[in-house]
Structure formats: C-alpha cells, structure tokens
Design a protein around this motif. Structure first.
Motif, short mmCIF file in Angstrom:
data_model
loop_
_atom_site.label_atom_id
_atom_site.label_comp_id
_atom_site.label_asym_id
_atom_site.label_seq_id
_atom_site.Cartn_x
_atom_site.Cartn_y
_atom_site.Cartn_z
N ASP A 48 6.15 46.37 29.59
CA ASP A 48 5.91 44.93 29.70
C ASP A 48 4.45 44.63 29.38
N VAL A 49 4.24 43.54 28.69
CA VAL A 49 2.89 43.09 28.39
C VAL A 49 2.75 41.66 28.89
N ASP A 50 1.74 41.42 29.69
CA ASP A 50 1.48 40.05 30.15
C ASP A 50 0.42 39.43 29.26
N ASP A 85 1.32 31.60 29.29
CA ASP A 85 2.21 31.94 30.41
C ASP A 85 3.44 32.62 29.82
N PHE A 86 3.28 33.89 29.54
CA PHE A 86 4.36 34.56 28.82
C PHE A 86 4.22 36.06 28.99
N ALA A 87 5.34 36.75 28.95
CA ALA A 87 5.33 38.20 28.97
C ALA A 87 6.37 38.69 27.98
N VAL A 128 8.15 42.46 25.92
CA VAL A 128 8.34 43.90 25.98
C VAL A 128 7.96 44.49 24.63
N GLU A 167 -9.67 21.14 29.85
CA GLU A 167 -8.98 22.18 30.60
C GLU A 167 -7.54 21.82 30.90
N GLN A 168 -7.34 20.55 31.14
CA GLN A 168 -5.98 20.15 31.47
C GLN A 168 -5.04 20.37 30.30
N GLN A 218 -4.25 23.93 29.91
CA GLN A 218 -3.28 24.39 30.89
C GLN A 218 -1.87 24.07 30.41
N GLU A 223 1.46 26.68 29.09
CA GLU A 223 2.86 26.64 29.49
C GLU A 223 3.76 26.36 28.31
N CYS A 279 9.33 31.88 24.29
CA CYS A 279 10.65 32.27 24.81
C CYS A 279 11.72 31.91 23.80
N ILE A 326 11.68 34.35 20.89
CA ILE A 326 12.29 35.64 21.22
C ILE A 326 13.80 35.52 21.13
N ILE A 327 14.33 34.43 21.65
CA ILE A 327 15.78 34.22 21.58
C ILE A 327 16.22 34.14 20.11
N ILE A 367 7.37 46.90 33.97
CA ILE A 367 8.06 48.17 33.75
C ILE A 367 7.37 48.89 32.61
N ILE A 376 15.26 39.76 26.28
CA ILE A 376 15.75 38.49 26.82
C ILE A 376 15.52 38.38 28.33
N VAL A 401 12.54 36.37 29.20
CA VAL A 401 12.31 34.99 28.80
C VAL A 401 13.13 33.95 29.55
N ARG A 408 9.86 34.83 35.68
CA ARG A 408 8.58 34.46 36.26
C ARG A 408 8.70 34.30 37.76
#
Lengths: 233, 550
Positions: free
Chosen positions: A69-71, A76-78, A80, A149-150, A153, A157, A164, A167-168, B38, B132, B135, B140
């Motif tokens: 896993d990579v943060d 705001d995302f992670a 693999v 900054e707002q 932020q 997100e 996300c 990735i899908i 992980i 998946i 995401v 989170r």
C-alpha cells in the motif's frame, strides 16, 4: 472516462490492434507526481508477473509478486503497487522528468504522459527490431493553481475521489481480457517481457510524455526509453 | 464427437482454483479493512504456496471463517460467497458498509484453458481486487478505526443480501473470469451515504460477526453467523414525536457568526429530574445521523458540527446542559475541556461547583444568550474571569464542554463521560469532535456505574450541573453551531473556531477591575505630573531623536 480506439496495424506484421485508453486528471502542481504514480503503478500491477523460470521441455514456473500500500501525501488517496523497488524507481524517474518538464515549460500546465506496452519483433539484418505496441495508456494532465489553503484542502479530496474513479476505469479495461501477448518461449521472453528486474517481470513498456502549449500543439516531444533495448542487441 | 466436457483433471484443477480463489479473495478483502498498510514481498523463486503467483498472506482465523462459511462447497449459480464489511461503534451500534460478492453465473466458456488461462485471469482478478479494495469509502474508514469504532467482517454463503446497505448503494465490479463451468464474477456493493441510514440500522445485539478486526481487542467474538435482520425496535421506545424536535433541528443547522448573544443556540432537552425521555433520543437519531455523517463521508476528517439535538419540549421549562460534562456521581465536578484543547481543566471543588451553578445562566428556551454572566459582584467577576476554566454559562465554556472522548472500543463507558455518543445516538461518535477530555479518562476517574434509566438522563449527567444534588436549578447549556466565517474547521486541530472559542472570554484585565484598577489608576494619576516634568526637561533630546528618524 476511458476511450478505446484501435491504431492502424503495422504493414509488416499480422494485423495487431493496439488498444488505447485515455485518462484525464486535473491536479495541483504538487499532486502531479503522486497522481501519475498511482495510475502507472495500478496499470503495471496488472501488467506484471513473477519472474519466469524456464525448465526443461518448455515449461516454466512463475515467481511471486508482492504488493504494498502507498499513501499519498498531497492527495487523500491510497493505492497498491507491486513490491519492486527497481520498478518504483523507474516510474519515479519518468514521472519526475514529466513533472519538471511541466513546470519548466511555461505553458498553461498541460501535458500528457503515456505508458506503452509493446512487443519486439526481431528482424533480420540490416533491419532493426520493431517495436509493436499492443496497449497504450495516456494520462492527460491539467495543472491548476490554487489560491488558498481551503481550496487546496478541497482539491486533496476531489483529486482523491477522481483517482478512485480512474482506478475503477483501469480495472474495467483490464477485465476485458483483450489481447495479451502469447506466453513466450525462453528464447522469445525478452521480446515480450522486461526481464531486467530482479523480482518482477512487467511486460515490455516505455514511458513518454509531451507538454502541450496553450495552443494545444505539442511543443516538446521527449522520448525516454526505459528499456535499454539497444543495449540488449 | 468432441468431448466438450471438462476432463476430470481439469475439473479437479478448476475446483481447486475456485476454492483457493475464494479463500484468497476473503483474505484480500479482510486484510484491506484491518486499518493497516499491507506489504508483501516479491520473490523471484517460486514458492509452492503462493497461489496465483501473488504474495497474499493467510490470516488463519480468516481462512477458518471462510472455510466454515463455505462448508466444503464452492460458489455456484445461486450460491454466492459474500463478505460483509460493517462498522461497529463502541456504543454497540453497527452498520453495514459493503458486501463483496463472489458469484457464479451460467455463462460458460468451454474453450478456455483451465490450467493456464483461467489461472492467470484469476490472478489478474485478485490484483484488481487489491486495487479496488482501496478505493471504496470503507477503506478510509477502516484506516481510522480503533477507538470509536471497529470494522468487522462476516462471511456467508448463499443468497446475496444487500438490504442492509441502505438506499442508494453503489456497485463496483471488480471483474469476471469465464470458465467451462460458469463465469465467476466479483463485485462490491457499498453504502455511499451514511446520512441515509435507515432506522433499521440500530443494531444493538452483540456482534454477529466472526472475528473483529481490531488490534485493540484480542479475543474473537463467538461466531454466530446466521444473518440477523436488522430491526430497529422503533415500537419500544418512541412515543410521540415532539414537534419541536424538527424545529430545533433547523435551528441547529444554521451557522452563526461569532458575535455575542444573538447567537443562538439551541437548547436541548431537559434534565434528569424529568422522567426518562427515550422518545426524544430515539427520534433524534436519524436527523443527527444526517448531520454527522453526510459530513463524514465527504471529508475524512471530522470537523466540528454539533449534532442537532434540540428538543424544546413543551413540558420542559428550560434548557439544560447539553453534554455538559456533568458527573452524576460528583455533582460539583464540572468536567471541562481537556488539556489537549489547551484549556485548563476544571478543578473539581465543591466551592467552584456551587458557585458555578449560581452563576450559571438559566437561559430560557427562547433565550438568546449565554453571554458571560453579568452578576456584578466581584466574586462573579472572578467567576467570569475564570470562565476559561469552563465554569458556568459562558459561551466559551458551554462550547468547551461539548466534546468527544475517545475511549477504547467496547470499554464500558463511564457515566461521567461526556460525549455525543452518550446521548445515545448511534454513530454519534462520528459527529465531529472538538476537544478530548482527559478528565474523563476511565483510568483517571474510574467510571461510575450508570444509575439512570433514561438514556437521555444518563448522557446528560444532568445532576451535577445545576450543582445541586437536588437538581432543581437547571440550566442552560446550549449548543451552538459555531462556524467562524472563512474558517474551515478541519484543517488543523486548533483552527480558527477552536481558537476563538478558547480565547473568547479572556480573564478581565486586572487594571480594569474595580478595586485594583481603581487603585492603580489613582496612583497613575498622581504620578503624572512628575512624569510630565521629566519629559519636558528632556524635550530637546526627544526632538533630536525624532529628527534622526525622518
């Protein structure tokens, strides 16, 4: 959204379609690297296998691919990625160059980075080997500047949510089980896979990028070969 | 005639592949919800045990649960393997977040090579699953689990049941692999909007899960897998719905600016000495959730938005302490903001308490203010000046007493703990928090056993605030939605709003207080002529100095 189109087949080889997928993201300058790495690593996760070990009678066994896993720090995302430091380094190098080119171009902050999977077709002398792409991923990047900054932020997100979705999208394409090069014999393996890494074996790939100026034309085209195919000869 | 049936070897292989694929799928999903990153290593030399050429660890309990659920069967048409991921708060409420389904449909691909193509595609599908699982929204949430909630999983085999996900759930397809006996599909249905939680979700029974994924808890819960229909026991608790509930809901959701009194406030139901009002609590659940969660999902950080809990019951005379940190057992102990908030804790001395009570404002329901107490005695002044210690009805202090206390999950919540969760709102702990309170640490102050019947009563710890053990004066405590303009609450722990609240009522300047002030003022006045004389003497020097500046 992903768009698929087919490139014209090479005249010298049996018709082979190269599928092309395009992804678009808008990010802040400091998010470029992480966003690119997230997409590229996700694609390569699906396009890497364990190392092949050929045995007698043309059979082979396959090594094991680990994942981690990579943060992201700025998003705001992670995601693999494959556990391979060499592969990670290679991607970071390419993405770093892309990011620098974007920054130095003085353009509006638009560019694209491409990940192309290809097969080598050996030709007889005096012809050099051909590289025949079979899958092309293009990520179009639009760099935005944020005022406070707002906004940053919110951007963290929003870009996280967008990634996300990407990735899908990538997984959808992978799931189509479309053309993949045939599993090669031992003598052909270097025409299909990059066997230079010690722990994993991605399909042969190259990464290139272009920076677009505000007119939309390509100002600089830089090709970087990450596979030292010339050295392999 | 061509034999289109699978050879027995292929059939055996295929069954094995599907079985191990199912087990690995469960491992990937559960591991992705452990709350940790992980990492597994690649290995160029193949080891015999790495199915699908992927390094996926096998957590023994998980394998055990999966095998138990499968009971020797394989996913087949109409028999799907489902991994249900849900969230359980330390209060005991649980909610389904996702259902991962491994299904088989009838579409067969007779031509495909089992040992080669199917195997590789199953490997690819597992990689997609790895991607998946990171995401969907539950990822989170699961990374942040620990004290207030844990993520649980449950495996079942049979028909897929998605009803627990609430309305509007979304589905993402991970992928499919065709085989000669059918097409394997892997997908995930996930809840998207916690605010839409239906009232059916308030599951109060012990967890139905097999194992709890929470490294703070080391014993597994007994596994009892039959699926319980979630039933919100609405009938038992709810009575008449107070119309004012809705009204105050609206009031709460408004933002207020930071200037004084007209800041409303809305006040909450009343105190302990009333008969239990579970009604109110229960009916408040849903709207509260709405507030708390809709924010939760959109930003991972919880920002402070007090839950709307207003009820102005016609029966209640006046507003009461909302989550005021009153300790029923120690009536004079006012629990105030913890040290982390940068505000000094409130000394728990009876004297203070009493005083506080007297000063405390009884704001009538329509009352607009809770401004710093106005009593004019010096004692009061002092009280006011100590308001940063959380006394009394100053707005600062009111706000400061509203906070969430993090406790270990499943810890028996002490009654003196003031949290939104204590208000018996399920998932209230997802409501934004403000300050943590060390004083409520059960390690420090051993919890008292709850003595009240009314959930509301218990949570409000009402008795203490009025300071009287008889609990007759009761007051105020108001909750306001405090959102300073241009400030986003959830960027830093100490944001503009918090800063403002904390320093909103600084102690009086001593020079302004009557006694001392008056005195030094007189002295100052007396010394003025002298000082003037000195300055006049040096006027030339001063002028020269000014010249140099120009």
């Amino acid at each position: 959204p992903c768009r698929t189109r087919c490139c014209a087949p090479s005249a010298l080889t049996p018709a082979m379609n190269c599928r092309a997928e395009v992804l678009e993201v808008s990010v802040e300058g400091r998010q470029v690297e992480e966003a690119m790495l997230a997409v590229l690593h996700t694609v390569l996760l699906h396009r890497s296998t364990g190392k092949f070990h050929y045995k007698k009678e043309g059979t082979y066994s396959i090594g094991t691919v680990g994942t981690q896993d990579v943060d992201c720090d700025f998003i705001d995302f992670a995601y693999v990625r494959v556990s391979s430091e060499e592969l990670d380094r290679a991607l970071r190098k390419a993405v770093g160059e892309f990011k620098d080119a974007l920054r130095n171009s003085g353009s509006d902050g638009m560019g694209q980075i491409s990940l192309e999977f290809y097969q080598k077709k050996k030709s007889r002398w005096p012809f050099s080997d051909e590289c025949i792409p079979w899958e092309l991923w293009t990520i179009k990047v639009n760099v935005v500047n944020l005022a406070n900054e707002q906004e940053r932020q919110i951007c963290r997100e929003k870009v996280g949510e967008k990634l996300c979705e990407k990735i899908i999208n990538i997984v959808e394409v992978m799931n189509r089980h479309e053309y993949l090069p045939k599993m090669p014999t031992q003598s052909e393996v270097d025409n299909v896979f990059d066997t230079s890494l010690k722990d994993v074996q991605p399909y042969l790939y190259k990464i290139s990028y272009q920076i677009t100026d505000s007119l939309g034309t390509s100002v600089t085209t830089t090709m970087r070969r990450l596979i030292k195919d010339t050295l392999a000869l | 005639a061509m034999d289109t049936d699978l050879s027995s070897q292929d059939r055996k292989d295929l069954d094995k592949f599907i079985k191990f694929f199912a087990l690995k799928t469960v491992q990937v999903i559960v591991q992705a919800r452990l709350g940790e990153k992980i990492c597994t290593r690649s290995s160029s030399s193949p080891t015999g045990s790495d199915w699908f050429n992927l390094a996926i660890k096998d957590i023994p309990e998980v394998t055990h649960e999966a095998k138990k659920a499968l009971a020797g069967q394989l996913p087949a048409v109409g028999r799907s393997m489902c991994v249900e991921i849900s969230l359980k708060t330390s209060e005991g409420d649980s909610m389904e977040l996702e259902i991962w389904c491994l299904e088989m449909n009838e579409k067969c691909d007779k031509e495909i090579k089992v040992s080669y193509t199917v195997y590789n595609r199953l490997s690819l599908l597992l990689k997609s699953l790895l991607a998946i699982t990171r995401v969907t929204p539950a990822y989170r949430l699961s990374r942040k689990q620990g004290h207030e909630y844990v993520i649980l999983y449950r495996i079942y085999f049979g028909e897929v049941q998605l009803s627990g996900l609430g309305e509007g759930f979304q589905t993402v397809r991970v992928g499919t692999v065709g085989t000669p006996v059918g097409t394997i599909t892997l997908s995930c249905a996930y809840r998207i909007n916690l605010a839409f939680m239906s009232t059916r979700q308030f599951e109060r029974t012990p967890p139905i899960m097999g194992i709890i994924i929470d490294h703070f808890v080391d014993r597994p819960y007994p596994s009892s897998s039959p699926m319980h229909p979630c039933n919100y026991r609405a009938g038992e608790d709810t009575g008449a719905v107070y119309p004012s509930v809705e009204d105050s809901q609206e009031v709460c959701t408004t933002s207020f600016s930071t200037s004084p009194p007209s800041q409303c406030v809305f006040t909450v139901t009343k105190a302990h000495f009333q008969t239990p009002l579970p009604v109110v609590t229960d009916t408040l659940k849903v709207p509260v959730m709405g507030l708390a969660f809709s924010h939760q999902l959109s930003s991972s950080r919880l920002s402070y938005q007090p839950a709307a809990l207003g009820v102005g019951s016609a029966d209640m005379g006046y507003p009461v302490l909302f989550a005021g940190g009153l300790n029923a057992a120690h009536p004079h102990q006012l629990i105030g903001p913890g040290k982390e908030g940068g505000v000094p804790p409130i000394p728990s001395q009876p004297a203070h308490g009493t005083q506080a009570d007297q000063e405390r404002m009884c704001t009538p329901l329509d009352g607009v203010h809770y401004s710093a107490a106005t009593p004019s005695s010096s004692e009061d002044t002092e009280t006011v000046s100590n308001s940063s210690e959380g006394k009394c009805g100053s707005p600062h202090d009111l706000l400061e007493t509203i906070f969430i206390r993090k406790v270990g999950a499943f810890v028996n919540k002490p009654i003196n703990q003031v949290t939104m969760a204590n208000l018996d709102i399920p998932f209230a702990m997802f409501a934004p928090k403000n300050v943590e309170l060390e004083d409520n640490d059960p390690m420090v102050n051993p919890p008292d056993s709850p003595e009240t019947e009314s959930p509301l009563q218990g949570s409000l710890h009402s008795e203490g605030s009025s300071g009287s053990s008889t609990g007759n004066t009761h007051d105020d405590f108001v909750m306001i939605d405090f959102k300073p303009a241009f400030s986003k609450d959830d960027i830093l722990p100490m944001d503009l709003g918090t800063f403002y609240r904390e320093f909103q009522n600084p102690p009086q300047l001593s020079s302004l207080s009557i006694d001392i002030g008056a005195q030094s003022m007189a002295e100052d006045l007396d010394s003025l002529p002298e000082k003037l004389a000195v300055h006049e003497k040096n006027v030339k020097e001063f002028d020269a100095f000014v010249e140099t500046l120009q």
